[in-house]
Design an enzyme around this catalytic site. Sequence first.
Site, PDB file in Angstrom:
ATOM      1  NE  ARG A 251     -26.881 -90.472  23.910  1.00 39.29           N
ATOM      2  CZ  ARG A 251     -28.211 -90.405  24.205  1.00 39.29           C
ATOM      3  NH1 ARG A 251     -28.777 -91.568  24.382  1.00 39.29           N
ATOM      4  NH2 ARG A 251     -28.626 -89.232  24.780  1.00 39.29           N
TER       5      ARG A 251
ATOM      6  CD  GLU B  34     -29.724 -93.671  17.868  1.00 45.30           C
ATOM      7  OE1 GLU B  34     -29.704 -94.861  18.443  1.00 45.30           O
ATOM      8  OE2 GLU B  34     -30.077 -92.629  18.728  1.00 45.30           O
TER       9      GLU B  34
ATOM     10  CG  HIS C  98     -33.048 -93.249  21.143  1.00 46.34           C
ATOM     11  ND1 HIS C  98     -31.640 -92.654  20.848  1.00 46.34           N
ATOM     12  CD2 HIS C  98     -32.896 -92.768  22.366  1.00 46.34           C
ATOM     13  CE1 HIS C  98     -31.165 -92.145  21.741  1.00 46.34           C
ATOM     14  NE2 HIS C  98     -32.001 -92.122  22.766  1.00 46.34           N
TER      15      HIS C  98
HETATM   16  P1  NAI Z   1     -26.145 -89.764  35.220  1.00 43.80           P
HETATM   17  O1  NAI Z   1     -25.150 -88.720  34.746  1.00 43.80           O
HETATM   18  O2  NAI Z   1     -26.964 -89.581  36.274  1.00 43.80           O
HETATM   19  O3  NAI Z   1     -25.161 -91.088  35.290  1.00 43.80           O
HETATM   20  C1  NAI Z   1     -24.124 -91.623  34.454  1.00 43.80           C
HETATM   21  C2  NAI Z   1     -23.301 -92.173  35.516  1.00 43.80           C
HETATM   22  O4  NAI Z   1     -22.163 -92.827  34.536  1.00 43.80           O
HETATM   23  C3  NAI Z   1     -22.310 -91.581  36.239  1.00 43.80           C
HETATM   24  O5  NAI Z   1     -22.427 -91.960  37.622  1.00 43.80           O
HETATM   25  C4  NAI Z   1     -20.906 -91.429  35.707  1.00 43.80           C
HETATM   26  O6  NAI Z   1     -20.062 -91.243  36.894  1.00 43.80           O
HETATM   27  C5  NAI Z   1     -21.010 -92.800  35.098  1.00 43.80           C
HETATM   28  N1  NAI Z   1     -19.762 -92.796  34.076  1.00 43.80           N
HETATM   29  C6  NAI Z   1     -19.340 -91.901  33.522  1.00 43.80           C
HETATM   30  N2  NAI Z   1     -18.344 -92.273  32.581  1.00 43.80           N
HETATM   31  C7  NAI Z   1     -18.445 -93.774  32.785  1.00 43.80           C
HETATM   32  C8  NAI Z   1     -17.673 -94.948  32.193  1.00 43.80           C
HETATM   33  N3  NAI Z   1     -16.703 -94.739  31.208  1.00 43.80           N
HETATM   34  N4  NAI Z   1     -18.111 -96.108  32.432  1.00 43.80           N
HETATM   35  C9  NAI Z   1     -18.847 -96.301  33.544  1.00 43.80           C
HETATM   36  N5  NAI Z   1     -19.711 -95.259  34.203  1.00 43.80           N
HETATM   37  C10 NAI Z   1     -19.402 -93.803  33.510  1.00 43.80           C
HETATM   38  O7  NAI Z   1     -26.816 -90.266  33.613  1.00 43.80           O
HETATM   39  P2  NAI Z   1     -28.132 -91.036  33.600  1.00 43.80           P
HETATM   40  O8  NAI Z   1     -29.514 -89.833  33.804  1.00 43.80           O
HETATM   41  O9  NAI Z   1     -28.285 -92.011  34.529  1.00 43.80           O
HETATM   42  O10 NAI Z   1     -28.071 -91.327  31.886  1.00 43.80           O
HETATM   43  C11 NAI Z   1     -26.932 -92.270  31.681  1.00 43.80           C
HETATM   44  C12 NAI Z   1     -27.137 -92.348  30.078  1.00 43.80           C
HETATM   45  O11 NAI Z   1     -28.308 -92.831  29.520  1.00 43.80           O
HETATM   46  C13 NAI Z   1     -27.133 -91.002  29.277  1.00 43.80           C
HETATM   47  O12 NAI Z   1     -25.775 -90.339  29.300  1.00 43.80           O
HETATM   48  C14 NAI Z   1     -27.701 -91.121  28.025  1.00 43.80           C
HETATM   49  O13 NAI Z   1     -26.806 -91.435  26.976  1.00 43.80           O
HETATM   50  C15 NAI Z   1     -28.519 -92.269  28.275  1.00 43.80           C
HETATM   51  N6  NAI Z   1     -29.889 -92.159  28.051  1.00 43.80           N
HETATM   52  C16 NAI Z   1     -30.791 -92.831  26.982  1.00 43.80           C
HETATM   53  C17 NAI Z   1     -32.016 -92.562  27.132  1.00 43.80           C
HETATM   54  C18 NAI Z   1     -32.892 -93.373  25.948  1.00 43.80           C
HETATM   55  O14 NAI Z   1     -34.005 -93.099  25.470  1.00 43.80           O
HETATM   56  N7  NAI Z   1     -32.393 -94.397  25.524  1.00 43.80           N
HETATM   57  C19 NAI Z   1     -32.799 -91.585  27.714  1.00 43.80           C
HETATM   58  C20 NAI Z   1     -31.898 -90.763  28.651  1.00 43.80           C
HETATM   59  C21 NAI Z   1     -30.506 -91.153  28.845  1.00 43.80           C
END
Ligand code: NAI
Length: 334
Positions: free
Chosen positions: A233, A262, A294
């Site tokens: 993000r 964005e 994105h």
């Molecule tokens: P997930 O929920 O499986 O994993 C997120 C991880 O980040 C968790 O292990 C959590 O404990 C950790 N976390 C929480 N706060 C944190 C912090 N302050 N510092 C470091 N780690 C922290 O989520 P997933 O599926 O891996 O997605 C991650 C992010 O990727 C989403 O929240 C979304 O913002 C982004 N995303 C971007 C996309 C794109 O098209 N560019 C598409 C899908 C997701």
Amino acid sequence: MKVRVYGAQPDELRLYEEAEKQGDLSFVFAKAPLNEETVQEVQDCEALILLTNCQVNEKVAEELSKKGVKYLACRSAGTDHVDYAAVKRLGMCCCNVPFYAPEAIAEHTILMALRVLRHEKKCSAKVAAGDYTLEGLKGRQLGQLTAGVLGTGRIGRTTMNLLNGFGARVLGWDPYPNDAAAKLCTYVERDELLKQSDIIFLHCPLTPDSYHVIGRETLGMMKEGAVLINTARGGLVDQDAVLEALERGRLGGFAFDVYENEAAFVRKKKTLAEIDDPTFQALLARDDAIYSPHVAFYTDGAIYSMIEVTLANLREYLTTGQCRNEVKEEAGPV
Ligand code: NAI
């Protein structure tokens, strides 16, 4: 249940047409993203399907509630574009697609990393200018680097798997470490990860805790010439501080699929001059900054899966009043 769909692309319409045949859901398609200016266009709908360029702040949520909207279905994993606390207070429900294809995002992440490490933007520009020399193109091999991953959830782990395939030394940090990731990385303290990594990948959600996690202070802890990849993000990164670090040579490269402001241009056609954002303009002008609008999630397999899960979420609300993918954390705009 009548559903207003935001951001549907022409090639996705057949999926909604198929879904309508079951008779329980009907769809209308919005032309512009949902925000304070467009919320008045919402009429006679119980549910909305939202993309990440929609902005449901408290004011928008109040308007939606007045209009009888009950369900907000985010067609994404991230939900930081919705003020979930306001939505809950107003008695609405909000769900997401917690995972659809982490491989889609992880593969794009590696693509961006390789593009930065091999100076691909500069190489293409040189070829376009008829310059076939090697000057300025000496790259770095991913497999010889220490890679730090902030956020070791589904996408972070998938990226780590790929990084291990390249032979990189992988470090991880997460406020909630997990066993699956511990097999793919060495967990270290966050500041240690910043100090040791040659390349840093952001895979954490945007929350008040993670807002501008990469800023002047953390950039100052990184190795001279380290590379930063953000496919999570935009708000995780203080873009002005990153630009400054690139200009000073402190940061060796930056790839970003997401940008804090964005919403002003993503999914639209605009010239760079029309985007009133000097930082974005300066980043795009640089050879060592690679941007994609994105699109990390945007593969045929991922889109199909996202829409399928979103429709299943709405059907679950319709039949039970609840949804297994109801958003759990009070993530809201920061
Ligand atoms: P997930 O929920 O499986 O994993 C997120 C991880 O980040 C968790 O292990 C959590 O404990 C950790 N976390 C929480 N706060 C944190 C912090 N302050 N510092 C470091 N780690 C922290 O989520 P997933 O599926 O891996 O997605 C991650 C992010 O990727 C989403 O929240 C979304 O913002 C982004 N995303 C971007 C996309 C794109 O098209 N560019 C598409 C899908 C997701």
